[in-house]
Motif scaffolding. Sequence first.
Motif, PDB file in Angstrom:
ATOM      1  N   PRO A   1     -11.544 -29.644  20.654  1.00 34.61           N
ATOM      2  CA  PRO A   1     -10.604 -29.378  21.748  1.00 34.61           C
ATOM      3  C   PRO A   1      -9.890 -28.046  21.545  1.00 34.61           C
ATOM      4  N   LEU A   2      -9.654 -27.321  22.628  1.00 35.99           N
ATOM      5  CA  LEU A   2      -8.987 -26.022  22.589  1.00 35.99           C
ATOM      6  C   LEU A   2      -7.695 -26.106  23.402  1.00 35.99           C
ATOM      7  N   ASN A   3      -6.596 -25.821  22.770  1.00 35.41           N
ATOM      8  CA  ASN A   3      -5.292 -25.833  23.438  1.00 35.41           C
ATOM      9  C   ASN A   3      -4.456 -24.677  22.904  1.00 35.41           C
ATOM     10  N   PRO A   4      -4.190 -23.661  23.759  1.00 36.34           N
ATOM     11  CA  PRO A   4      -4.496 -23.540  25.193  1.00 36.34           C
ATOM     12  C   PRO A   4      -5.996 -23.357  25.440  1.00 36.34           C
ATOM     13  N   ALA A   5      -6.365 -23.505  26.719  1.00 32.99           N
ATOM     14  CA  ALA A   5      -7.766 -23.371  27.106  1.00 32.99           C
ATOM     15  C   ALA A   5      -8.265 -21.951  26.850  1.00 32.99           C
ATOM     16  N   ALA A   6      -9.574 -21.836  26.665  1.00 29.88           N
ATOM     17  CA  ALA A   6     -10.190 -20.545  26.356  1.00 29.88           C
ATOM     18  C   ALA A   6     -10.943 -20.017  27.564  1.00 29.88           C
ATOM     19  N   THR A   7     -11.049 -18.692  27.625  1.00 32.38           N
ATOM     20  CA  THR A   7     -11.903 -18.053  28.621  1.00 32.38           C
ATOM     21  C   THR A   7     -13.073 -17.329  27.968  1.00 32.38           C
ATOM     22  N   GLU A   8     -12.947 -17.025  26.658  1.00 30.07           N
ATOM     23  CA  GLU A   8     -14.019 -16.315  25.954  1.00 30.07           C
ATOM     24  C   GLU A   8     -13.865 -16.531  24.450  1.00 30.07           C
TER      25      GLU A   8
END
Length: 255
Positions: free
Chosen positions: A64-71
């Motif tokens: 899980p990634l927090n905050p969300a990733a774009t790259e």
Amino acid sequence: MCGNKRAQNQPNQQPVVCPVPSQQQEFLIDSPVGRVEVPATATIKVPVVVAERTLQIVVEANVPLNPAATEIKRVHKNVELNQVKLVPVSFAPIPGTDFFNVTRAKLFVAGTIRKNIEYASASCNAPLVDRIAHIPFSGFAELTAGDFITPPILAATTDAAAQFLSDKNDLSTRLDKFFFQNLVNFNEQPFGELVSANFFELDFSPTPVRQGAAFNVLREKIVLDLALKVLQVQQFEVTGNRVIPAAASGLLGQG
């Protein structure tokens, strides 16, 4: 004109100099130490490589990634072992001793893959986010006689008991009198040592997203070729030269 005048009035900026204190080292004279070699036969007790194997470990995990990733920018990987255990299942006796050579065994391995994931978040001009994930793995391998470089050795523990005849008629046994004998051999525990870890992996969002859109889960498909040694402390007799440093001249007792 006005712009040039303001530029002329500004003081010249000097480069910042950060001196570091240092000390010049003196040259030291060195010379070899003398050696005296004396033929000898020594009994040594040293770790011996009993097997050296490469295990292929296949792992799939969702991070899980927090905050969300774009790259995803960069991924660093390492491996940590918390278990390397050799369980013997087949033996061959060593004549004249209580010991046995191990001819077949199960090698249990467990540990974690440590991943350091750096990625860009969805915020504008946001700093890179650092996400550390520990992915556990475990499994076992089958080792046969041909897989051992030097077989591990183990000695068994034995128990024995003796009974006595009755003091009155020699026709029955005494149930209140026994002789017991226990032989306990303490064995050296085989242990593991990491050699290398070669990672092959595919990282992607499990849910397809358009370019530049954010995703909050990273799916990892990892193939790890893990090379390790299995060792056991054993005793060997070695014939060679005992090397003794030669004494310096002028010592007490020397001519």
